[in-house]
Scaffold this motif. Structure first.
Motif, PDB file in Angstrom:
ATOM      1  N   LEU A 108      27.669 -30.911  34.867  1.00 48.37           N
ATOM      2  CA  LEU A 108      27.953 -31.037  33.442  1.00 48.37           C
ATOM      3  C   LEU A 108      26.799 -31.689  32.699  1.00 48.37           C
ATOM      4  CD1 LEU A 108      31.589 -32.466  33.668  1.00 48.37           C
ATOM      5  CD2 LEU A 108      30.936 -30.085  33.288  1.00 48.37           C
ATOM      6  N   ASP A 109      26.759 -31.415  31.403  1.00 52.78           N
ATOM      7  CA  ASP A 109      25.782 -32.067  30.532  1.00 52.78           C
ATOM      8  C   ASP A 109      26.359 -33.289  29.834  1.00 52.78           C
ATOM      9  OD1 ASP A 109      23.459 -30.102  30.614  1.00 52.78           O
ATOM     10  OD2 ASP A 109      25.141 -28.789  30.115  1.00 52.78           O
ATOM     11  N   ALA A 110      27.692 -33.328  29.686  1.00 51.07           N
ATOM     12  CA  ALA A 110      28.284 -34.419  28.910  1.00 51.07           C
ATOM     13  C   ALA A 110      29.774 -34.546  29.210  1.00 51.07           C
ATOM     14  CB  ALA A 110      28.077 -34.167  27.415  1.00 51.07           C
ATOM     15  N   VAL A 111      30.293 -35.734  28.897  1.00 48.64           N
ATOM     16  CA  VAL A 111      31.728 -36.024  28.996  1.00 48.64           C
ATOM     17  C   VAL A 111      32.167 -36.695  27.707  1.00 48.64           C
ATOM     18  CG1 VAL A 111      33.514 -37.351  30.187  1.00 48.64           C
ATOM     19  CG2 VAL A 111      31.680 -36.301  31.513  1.00 48.64           C
ATOM     20  N   PRO A 136      21.557 -36.179  35.594  1.00 49.73           N
ATOM     21  CA  PRO A 136      20.790 -37.308  35.073  1.00 49.73           C
ATOM     22  C   PRO A 136      20.324 -37.028  33.649  1.00 49.73           C
ATOM     23  CG  PRO A 136      20.141 -36.829  37.322  1.00 49.73           C
ATOM     24  CD  PRO A 136      21.056 -35.713  36.897  1.00 49.73           C
ATOM     25  N   GLY A 137      20.474 -37.994  32.777  1.00 47.89           N
ATOM     26  CA  GLY A 137      20.145 -37.827  31.369  1.00 47.89           C
ATOM     27  C   GLY A 137      21.303 -37.296  30.550  1.00 47.89           C
ATOM     28  N   GLY A 138      22.388 -36.887  31.221  1.00 46.82           N
ATOM     29  CA  GLY A 138      23.576 -36.420  30.511  1.00 46.82           C
ATOM     30  C   GLY A 138      24.285 -37.579  29.819  1.00 46.82           C
ATOM     31  N   ARG A 139      25.241 -37.238  28.960  1.00 48.58           N
ATOM     32  CA  ARG A 139      25.821 -38.241  28.085  1.00 48.58           C
ATOM     33  C   ARG A 139      27.327 -38.407  28.286  1.00 48.58           C
ATOM     34  NH1 ARG A 139      22.824 -34.633  26.744  1.00 48.58           N
ATOM     35  NH2 ARG A 139      24.288 -33.375  25.570  1.00 48.58           N
ATOM     36  N   LEU A 140      27.798 -39.606  27.982  1.00 49.53           N
ATOM     37  CA  LEU A 140      29.216 -39.947  28.011  1.00 49.53           C
ATOM     38  C   LEU A 140      29.565 -40.609  26.691  1.00 49.53           C
ATOM     39  CD1 LEU A 140      31.998 -40.647  29.402  1.00 49.53           C
ATOM     40  CD2 LEU A 140      30.881 -42.752  30.213  1.00 49.53           C
ATOM     41  N   ALA A 141      30.595 -40.086  26.021  1.00 47.47           N
ATOM     42  CA  ALA A 141      31.100 -40.719  24.802  1.00 47.47           C
ATOM     43  C   ALA A 141      32.481 -41.284  25.102  1.00 47.47           C
ATOM     44  CB  ALA A 141      31.179 -39.710  23.664  1.00 47.47           C
ATOM     45  N   GLY A 178      26.498 -46.252  37.092  1.00 46.19           N
ATOM     46  CA  GLY A 178      25.421 -45.275  36.980  1.00 46.19           C
ATOM     47  C   GLY A 178      25.111 -44.812  35.563  1.00 46.19           C
ATOM     48  N   TRP A 179      25.601 -45.545  34.580  1.00 44.57           N
ATOM     49  CA  TRP A 179      25.358 -45.216  33.176  1.00 44.57           C
ATOM     50  C   TRP A 179      24.575 -46.336  32.510  1.00 44.57           C
ATOM     51  CZ3 TRP A 179      27.037 -40.491  31.589  1.00 44.57           C
ATOM     52  CH2 TRP A 179      28.105 -39.906  32.282  1.00 44.57           C
ATOM     53  N   ARG A 180      23.887 -46.005  31.415  1.00 47.38           N
ATOM     54  CA  ARG A 180      23.265 -47.023  30.560  1.00 47.38           C
ATOM     55  C   ARG A 180      23.856 -46.895  29.168  1.00 47.38           C
ATOM     56  NH1 ARG A 180      19.471 -46.444  26.920  1.00 47.38           N
ATOM     57  NH2 ARG A 180      18.762 -44.445  27.769  1.00 47.38           N
ATOM     58  N   LEU A 181      24.385 -47.996  28.664  1.00 40.23           N
ATOM     59  CA  LEU A 181      24.944 -47.996  27.309  1.00 40.23           C
ATOM     60  C   LEU A 181      23.820 -47.805  26.307  1.00 40.23           C
ATOM     61  CD1 LEU A 181      27.499 -48.381  25.565  1.00 40.23           C
ATOM     62  CD2 LEU A 181      26.991 -50.836  25.550  1.00 40.23           C
ATOM     63  N   ARG A 182      23.903 -46.739  25.526  1.00 36.50           N
ATOM     64  CA  ARG A 182      22.848 -46.425  24.554  1.00 36.50           C
ATOM     65  C   ARG A 182      23.192 -46.920  23.154  1.00 36.50           C
ATOM     66  NH1 ARG A 182      21.036 -40.307  23.502  1.00 36.50           N
ATOM     67  NH2 ARG A 182      22.304 -40.447  21.643  1.00 36.50           N
ATOM     68  N   SER A 183      24.456 -46.798  22.767  1.00 35.48           N
ATOM     69  CA  SER A 183      24.868 -47.293  21.451  1.00 35.48           C
ATOM     70  C   SER A 183      26.331 -47.713  21.509  1.00 35.48           C
ATOM     71  CB  SER A 183      24.651 -46.222  20.371  1.00 35.48           C
ATOM     72  OG  SER A 183      25.460 -45.092  20.623  1.00 35.48           O
ATOM     73  N   TYR A 184      26.677 -48.609  20.607  1.00 38.08           N
ATOM     74  CA  TYR A 184      28.016 -49.198  20.614  1.00 38.08           C
ATOM     75  C   TYR A 184      28.447 -49.413  19.173  1.00 38.08           C
ATOM     76  CZ  TYR A 184      31.729 -52.569  21.728  1.00 38.08           C
ATOM     77  OH  TYR A 184      32.931 -53.230  21.847  1.00 38.08           O
ATOM     78  N   LEU A 192      33.253 -46.183  19.377  1.00 36.69           N
ATOM     79  CA  LEU A 192      32.426 -45.169  20.014  1.00 36.69           C
ATOM     80  C   LEU A 192      31.297 -45.840  20.795  1.00 36.69           C
ATOM     81  CD1 LEU A 192      31.621 -42.207  20.460  1.00 36.69           C
ATOM     82  CD2 LEU A 192      30.333 -42.334  18.316  1.00 36.69           C
ATOM     83  N   ALA A 193      31.353 -45.695  22.104  1.00 36.78           N
ATOM     84  CA  ALA A 193      30.280 -46.165  22.964  1.00 36.78           C
ATOM     85  C   ALA A 193      29.634 -44.950  23.612  1.00 36.78           C
ATOM     86  CB  ALA A 193      30.824 -47.106  24.038  1.00 36.78           C
ATOM     87  N   LEU A 194      28.351 -44.811  23.434  1.00 32.71           N
ATOM     88  CA  LEU A 194      27.627 -43.677  23.997  1.00 32.71           C
ATOM     89  C   LEU A 194      26.739 -44.173  25.133  1.00 32.71           C
ATOM     90  CD1 LEU A 194      27.213 -40.620  23.507  1.00 32.71           C
ATOM     91  CD2 LEU A 194      25.166 -41.232  22.215  1.00 32.71           C
ATOM     92  N   ALA A 195      26.869 -43.510  26.292  1.00 32.76           N
ATOM     93  CA  ALA A 195      26.098 -43.913  27.475  1.00 32.76           C
ATOM     94  C   ALA A 195      25.338 -42.708  28.011  1.00 32.76           C
ATOM     95  CB  ALA A 195      27.024 -44.469  28.542  1.00 32.76           C
ATOM     96  N   VAL A 196      24.273 -43.002  28.753  1.00 35.09           N
ATOM     97  CA  VAL A 196      23.411 -41.971  29.343  1.00 35.09           C
ATOM     98  C   VAL A 196      23.437 -42.139  30.857  1.00 35.09           C
ATOM     99  CG1 VAL A 196      21.066 -41.066  29.483  1.00 35.09           C
ATOM    100  CG2 VAL A 196      21.952 -41.916  27.305  1.00 35.09           C
ATOM    101  N   ARG A 197      23.565 -41.022  31.534  1.00 36.39           N
ATOM    102  CA  ARG A 197      23.592 -41.010  33.013  1.00 36.39           C
ATOM    103  C   ARG A 197      22.210 -41.330  33.539  1.00 36.39           C
ATOM    104  NH1 ARG A 197      23.076 -40.370  38.002  1.00 36.39           N
ATOM    105  NH2 ARG A 197      24.309 -38.927  39.254  1.00 36.39           N
ATOM    106  N   GLN A 198      22.146 -42.338  34.424  1.00 37.14           N
ATOM    107  CA  GLN A 198      20.878 -42.748  35.005  1.00 37.14           C
ATOM    108  C   GLN A 198      20.501 -41.840  36.167  1.00 37.14           C
ATOM    109  OE1 GLN A 198      19.102 -45.642  33.501  1.00 37.14           O
ATOM    110  NE2 GLN A 198      20.520 -44.584  32.148  1.00 37.14           N
ATOM    111  N   ASP A 199      19.208 -41.846  36.535  1.00 35.19           N
ATOM    112  CA  ASP A 199      18.740 -41.024  37.666  1.00 35.19           C
ATOM    113  C   ASP A 199      19.287 -41.569  38.975  1.00 35.19           C
ATOM    114  OD1 ASP A 199      17.290 -39.481  35.913  1.00 35.19           O
ATOM    115  OD2 ASP A 199      15.476 -40.689  36.134  1.00 35.19           O
TER     116      ASP A 199
END
Length: 199
Positions: A108-111, A136-141, A178-184, A192-199
């Motif tokens: 997947l690219d995102a969740v 990796p690099g995919g997004r979670l909202a 395995g995620w990095r919080l990008r915005s909150y 809305l918390a947006l995270a990015v999947r780490q390598d």
């Protein structure tokens, strides 16, 4: 209660038929949450804990006809309500536990996860499962149409720093999974918390 979802199924199962009419004004907030994922045509996206599938048409619009949209939920009644509302036309409806997804790793690219985190019995492990299926690099909202304070007031409880959605706690959970919080963002009208999947 790690694997016993009886309470969750009962809670949502009895409310499924009336869910959309109970919360008729959530559409604009859901649209903001979907937009934050920055989906592109052809992307593959999971609506984790999709409920009645209200986000699925917006997700389909974002990924276009060549993209993939999967709505996964634990509650058969919620998926039935999604189907009755025609939202199955926007993507596949899958009865499953998001802690054990029948999806390939990095497929997947995102969740998009609306209101999900409060119902995860093992939040870090369950967020790790979401990371497993995202490239990796995919997004979670992580989204809710109410902010923490507004939701606490609706539920008649005090706002607490122990809340899974409190920024320091959530950032730690995501990092461990395995995620990095990008915005909150936590305001009355939306969380809305947006995270990015780490390598």
């Amino acid at each position: 209660m790690a694997d016993d979802h009886t309470h969750v199924r009962e809670f949502f199962g009895t409310r499924a038929a009336r869910w959309d009419t109970r919360f008729p004004d959530d559409g604009p907030a859901i649209a903001v949450g979907v937009a934050a994922l920055e989906l592109r045509p052809g992307d593959a996206v999971l609506d984790a804990g999709c409920g009645t599938g209200r986000a699925m048409p917006l997700l389909r619009e974002a990924v276009g006809p060549d993209g993939t949209v999967i709505g996964a939920d634990l509650t058969p009644e919620m998926l039935a309500a999604a189907s009755d509302a025609g939202r199955g036309r926007a993507g596949a409806l899958l009865l499953t536990d998001v802690a054990r997804l029948p999806l390939r790793a990095q497929s997947l690219d995102a969740v998009f996860a609306a209101g999900l985190i409060a119902h995860l019995p093992r939040p870090e492990a369950d967020l790790r499962e979401l990371a497993r299926v995202v490239r990796p690099g995919g997004r979670l909202a992580l989204f809710h149409p109410l902010g923490r304070a507004a939701l606490a007031a609706r539920q008649g409880r005090e706002l607490s720093d122990d809340d899974l959605r409190a920024e320091p706690r959530l950032a730690g959970l995501l990092a461990g999974a395995g995620w990095r919080l990008r915005s909150y963002l936590d305001e009355d009208a939306r969380f809305l918390a947006l995270a990015v999947r780490q390598d």
